[in-house]
Design a protein around this motif. Sequence first.
Motif, PDB file in Angstrom:
ATOM      1  N   THR A   1      -6.678  -6.248   7.109  1.00 52.64           N
ATOM      2  CA  THR A   1      -7.133  -7.587   6.724  1.00 52.64           C
ATOM      3  C   THR A   1      -6.898  -7.912   5.258  1.00 52.64           C
ATOM      4  OG1 THR A   1      -9.355  -6.697   6.366  1.00 52.64           O
ATOM      5  CG2 THR A   1      -8.873  -7.640   8.542  1.00 52.64           C
ATOM      6  N   ALA A   2      -6.690  -6.893   4.436  1.00 47.73           N
ATOM      7  CA  ALA A   2      -6.460  -7.124   3.003  1.00 47.73           C
ATOM      8  C   ALA A   2      -5.795  -5.898   2.397  1.00 47.73           C
ATOM      9  CB  ALA A   2      -7.769  -7.426   2.279  1.00 47.73           C
ATOM     10  N   VAL A   3      -5.046  -6.124   1.334  1.00 50.68           N
ATOM     11  CA  VAL A   3      -4.465  -5.039   0.544  1.00 50.68           C
ATOM     12  C   VAL A   3      -4.578  -5.429  -0.920  1.00 50.68           C
ATOM     13  CG1 VAL A   3      -2.808  -4.442   2.360  1.00 50.68           C
ATOM     14  CG2 VAL A   3      -2.115  -5.988   0.523  1.00 50.68           C
ATOM     15  N   GLY A   4      -4.431  -4.446  -1.805  1.00 48.56           N
ATOM     16  CA  GLY A   4      -4.470  -4.748  -3.222  1.00 48.56           C
ATOM     17  C   GLY A   4      -4.085  -3.546  -4.050  1.00 48.56           C
ATOM     18  N   ASN A   5      -3.973  -3.773  -5.329  1.00 50.25           N
ATOM     19  CA  ASN A   5      -3.646  -2.714  -6.272  1.00 50.25           C
ATOM     20  C   ASN A   5      -4.918  -2.137  -6.884  1.00 50.25           C
ATOM     21  OD1 ASN A   5      -0.675  -2.400  -6.648  1.00 50.25           O
ATOM     22  ND2 ASN A   5      -0.811  -4.628  -6.961  1.00 50.25           N
ATOM     23  N   GLY A   6      -4.914  -0.823  -7.058  1.00 48.86           N
ATOM     24  CA  GLY A   6      -6.022  -0.170  -7.729  1.00 48.86           C
ATOM     25  C   GLY A   6      -5.875  -0.270  -9.232  1.00 48.86           C
ATOM     26  N   PRO A   7      -6.733   0.379  -9.970  1.00 54.48           N
ATOM     27  CA  PRO A   7      -6.642   0.360 -11.435  1.00 54.48           C
ATOM     28  C   PRO A   7      -5.303   0.924 -11.899  1.00 54.48           C
ATOM     29  CG  PRO A   7      -8.741   1.269 -10.709  1.00 54.48           C
ATOM     30  CD  PRO A   7      -7.881   1.165  -9.489  1.00 54.48           C
ATOM     31  N   GLY A   8      -4.759   0.318 -12.929  1.00 57.20           N
ATOM     32  CA  GLY A   8      -3.527   0.831 -13.508  1.00 57.20           C
ATOM     33  C   GLY A   8      -2.274   0.094 -13.094  1.00 57.20           C
ATOM     34  N   GLY A   9      -2.395  -0.929 -12.205  1.00 50.12           N
ATOM     35  CA  GLY A   9      -1.217  -1.699 -11.837  1.00 50.12           C
ATOM     36  C   GLY A   9      -0.156  -0.848 -11.201  1.00 50.12           C
TER      37      GLY A   9
ATOM     38  N   ARG B   1       1.352   1.638 -12.240  1.00 51.04           N
ATOM     39  CA  ARG B   1       1.231   3.075 -12.516  1.00 51.04           C
ATOM     40  C   ARG B   1      -0.036   3.677 -11.877  1.00 51.04           C
ATOM     41  NH1 ARG B   1       5.235   4.553 -15.583  1.00 51.04           N
ATOM     42  NH2 ARG B   1       6.315   2.981 -16.833  1.00 51.04           N
ATOM     43  N   GLY B   2      -0.689   2.872 -11.062  1.00 54.07           N
ATOM     44  CA  GLY B   2      -1.882   3.359 -10.398  1.00 54.07           C
ATOM     45  C   GLY B   2      -1.632   3.621  -8.929  1.00 54.07           C
ATOM     46  N   ASN B   3      -2.389   2.957  -8.075  1.00 54.32           N
ATOM     47  CA  ASN B   3      -2.214   3.122  -6.641  1.00 54.32           C
ATOM     48  C   ASN B   3      -2.519   1.800  -5.954  1.00 54.32           C
ATOM     49  OD1 ASN B   3      -5.066   2.941  -6.601  1.00 54.32           O
ATOM     50  ND2 ASN B   3      -5.237   5.169  -6.835  1.00 54.32           N
ATOM     51  N   ALA B   4      -2.546   1.808  -4.617  1.00 58.45           N
ATOM     52  CA  ALA B   4      -2.836   0.610  -3.848  1.00 58.45           C
ATOM     53  C   ALA B   4      -3.779   0.973  -2.719  1.00 58.45           C
ATOM     54  CB  ALA B   4      -1.544   0.005  -3.300  1.00 58.45           C
ATOM     55  N   TRP B   5      -4.404  -0.048  -2.127  1.00 56.27           N
ATOM     56  CA  TRP B   5      -5.357   0.201  -1.052  1.00 56.27           C
ATOM     57  C   TRP B   5      -5.137  -0.759   0.106  1.00 56.27           C
ATOM     58  CZ3 TRP B   5      -7.997  -4.262  -0.232  1.00 56.27           C
ATOM     59  CH2 TRP B   5      -8.194  -5.124  -1.306  1.00 56.27           C
TER      60      TRP B   5
ATOM     61  N   ASP C   1      -0.427   5.884  -2.636  1.00 54.62           N
ATOM     62  CA  ASP C   1       0.447   5.687  -3.791  1.00 54.62           C
ATOM     63  C   ASP C   1       1.282   4.415  -3.650  1.00 54.62           C
ATOM     64  OD1 ASP C   1       0.134   8.128  -5.544  1.00 54.62           O
ATOM     65  OD2 ASP C   1       0.505   9.088  -3.594  1.00 54.62           O
ATOM     66  N   LEU C   2       1.572   4.027  -2.406  1.00 50.81           N
ATOM     67  CA  LEU C   2       2.378   2.836  -2.158  1.00 50.81           C
ATOM     68  C   LEU C   2       1.953   2.234  -0.823  1.00 50.81           C
ATOM     69  CD1 LEU C   2       4.903   1.059  -2.922  1.00 50.81           C
ATOM     70  CD2 LEU C   2       6.252   2.626  -1.503  1.00 50.81           C
ATOM     71  N   VAL C   3       1.852   0.901  -0.780  1.00 54.27           N
ATOM     72  CA  VAL C   3       1.617   0.171   0.469  1.00 54.27           C
ATOM     73  C   VAL C   3       2.807  -0.749   0.715  1.00 54.27           C
ATOM     74  CG1 VAL C   3       0.207  -1.548   1.671  1.00 54.27           C
ATOM     75  CG2 VAL C   3      -0.891   0.273   0.341  1.00 54.27           C
ATOM     76  N   ILE C   4       3.440  -0.586   1.884  1.00 55.98           N
ATOM     77  CA  ILE C   4       4.618  -1.379   2.266  1.00 55.98           C
ATOM     78  C   ILE C   4       4.200  -2.395   3.315  1.00 55.98           C
ATOM     79  CG2 ILE C   4       6.891  -1.303   3.360  1.00 55.98           C
ATOM     80  CD1 ILE C   4       7.180   1.558   2.298  1.00 55.98           C
ATOM     81  N   GLY C   5       4.508  -3.649   3.068  1.00 55.81           N
ATOM     82  CA  GLY C   5       4.233  -4.703   4.034  1.00 55.81           C
ATOM     83  C   GLY C   5       5.445  -4.952   4.912  1.00 55.81           C
ATOM     84  N   ALA C   6       5.348  -4.555   6.175  1.00 53.03           N
ATOM     85  CA  ALA C   6       6.373  -4.851   7.178  1.00 53.03           C
ATOM     86  C   ALA C   6       5.682  -5.582   8.322  1.00 53.03           C
ATOM     87  CB  ALA C   6       7.037  -3.567   7.665  1.00 53.03           C
TER      88      ALA C   6
ATOM     89  N   ALA D   1       4.717  -5.935  -6.308  1.00 55.92           N
ATOM     90  CA  ALA D   1       3.675  -6.226  -7.291  1.00 55.92           C
ATOM     91  C   ALA D   1       2.818  -4.979  -7.407  1.00 55.92           C
ATOM     92  CB  ALA D   1       2.828  -7.425  -6.862  1.00 55.92           C
ATOM     93  N   GLY D   2       2.848  -4.361  -8.573  1.00 55.85           N
ATOM     94  CA  GLY D   2       2.129  -3.102  -8.727  1.00 55.85           C
ATOM     95  C   GLY D   2       2.666  -2.072  -7.757  1.00 55.85           C
ATOM     96  N   ARG D   3       1.807  -1.532  -6.914  1.00 55.83           N
ATOM     97  CA  ARG D   3       2.219  -0.533  -5.928  1.00 55.83           C
ATOM     98  C   ARG D   3       2.305  -1.145  -4.515  1.00 55.83           C
ATOM     99  NH1 ARG D   3       1.711   4.900  -7.313  1.00 55.83           N
ATOM    100  NH2 ARG D   3       2.239   5.131  -9.515  1.00 55.83           N
ATOM    101  N   LEU D   4       2.583  -2.425  -4.439  1.00 55.64           N
ATOM    102  CA  LEU D   4       2.782  -3.111  -3.162  1.00 55.64           C
ATOM    103  C   LEU D   4       4.244  -3.528  -3.032  1.00 55.64           C
ATOM    104  CD1 LEU D   4      -0.308  -5.527  -3.278  1.00 55.64           C
ATOM    105  CD2 LEU D   4      -0.184  -3.286  -2.151  1.00 55.64           C
ATOM    106  N   LEU D   5       4.772  -3.452  -1.824  1.00 56.28           N
ATOM    107  CA  LEU D   5       6.182  -3.770  -1.564  1.00 56.28           C
ATOM    108  C   LEU D   5       6.267  -4.452  -0.202  1.00 56.28           C
ATOM    109  CD1 LEU D   5       9.226  -1.372  -1.968  1.00 56.28           C
ATOM    110  CD2 LEU D   5       8.746  -2.384   0.267  1.00 56.28           C
ATOM    111  N   ILE D   6       7.153  -5.450  -0.064  1.00 60.65           N
ATOM    112  CA  ILE D   6       7.331  -6.126   1.221  1.00 60.65           C
ATOM    113  C   ILE D   6       8.796  -6.055   1.655  1.00 60.65           C
ATOM    114  CG2 ILE D   6       5.372  -7.681   1.130  1.00 60.65           C
ATOM    115  CD1 ILE D   6       7.172  -9.841  -0.026  1.00 60.65           C
TER     116      ILE D   6
END
Length: 417
Positions: free
Chosen positions: A132-140, A142-146, A158-163, A309-314
């Motif tokens: 339902t939601a994703v985002g970047n953790g602290p550090g942009g 160079r941090g992580n994603a959730w 470490d990385l969230v890929i949107g497919a 964006a940060g640790r997010l990729l589509i």
Amino acid sequence: MRGGSVAVVGGSIAGSAFAGAAARLGAERVVVLERSPGRLEDRGVGLCTHDDRFDELVRTGHLAADTRRHRLTVRRWVTRGAAGEGDGPDGCGRLLWAQPFSFHSHHWGVLWQALRERTPGQVEFRLGTTVTAVGNGPGGERGNAWTENADGGRETYDLVIGADGYRSVVRAAVCPQAEPEYAGYVCWRGSYDSALLAGLPGGAAPWPEEHCVTVCYPGGQVVIYRIPGLEPGSTQVNWVFYAPTPAWLRLDGPTSIPAGSLTDARLDELRQLSERNLPPYWAGVVALTPRERTFLQPIYDLAAPHRTAGRLLIGGDAATVVRPHNTSGAVKAMQDAHAFELAGREAGSWPDLLAAYDRERTAAGRELVELGRALGRAQVTASPDWSGMDEPAMAAWWQHQLTGTGGFGGHALGRKG
């Protein structure tokens, strides 16, 4: 680079391709989060891959050489005969052009299964998981994603890929301003077992199995071809009917009308559209489609201005929605995954990987979307007077559409945007 954890949101063709790429890069943990609770083989949409693009994907390990597919060699462009001319003894209309066509067709579910079978065993598939939601953790970057699931649970990667397709949750986090734009027309779609063709006058005789047929009429066209069936040795008829927007369709956001949900009145509208605009044989081909295999898909365009964006990729349709005229949707998704894998092999860090992927695939996606728009104008919204077209005119018209693009059927793998 090696190591790290990767979540892939969406487990269809794009998601399976990205999961395989992440595993081959050496990620310690790869989790695919797919909202559908069951397997996806029953998705009956047909699609095509250019012979050269298919061979590239085999050479780079994304597909097996024996992936089940149906060979196409000729694209026949036809239209209704002029008044007094008729549609020929077989009811197939007037031939405008027999265009060489070096493609193979696929059943979506069969191609998806081929990708799944090549996914390394360590990839974890979680079916029935709605993100339902994703985002970047602290550090942009160079941090992580959730990711956050419908039950409220969160996990960090470490990385969230949107497919996750054209209504992507991940894209909303990467570039919230990017939304699919309605192109102003729709495609009705359908598929069924090709054995049903025996019920038509002439059966399947007017239609060689290696031919793709495009039936042109003012304001639209129908593309018809065979695809492999789910069972080895079987084939299905697949058609895509481009048409004006039905008066009853309300678009308050990206949507489609799923198979089995069209009313009798709306199916009758499709029948009348076919009988009014198509030669009798091809109207009959469309009419054979059962309700549960007929659906409607509005046409959209989308080219995300950036893919990371940060640790997010589509990737895939989450990043670019290309009109079906291009015959490149599945290829585009697998090429996105390949570009991600190449960037990972050369990068020394997650930020380097993300930057390299973004540079190449954002530009390539824009080009494919622009080509789709050009093909849509030429073939649907501003099509020529088909009654005045012949083979030389058709060949010149086709070449004009592709001038300066090189993308019909998808760009060559590794081509820079």
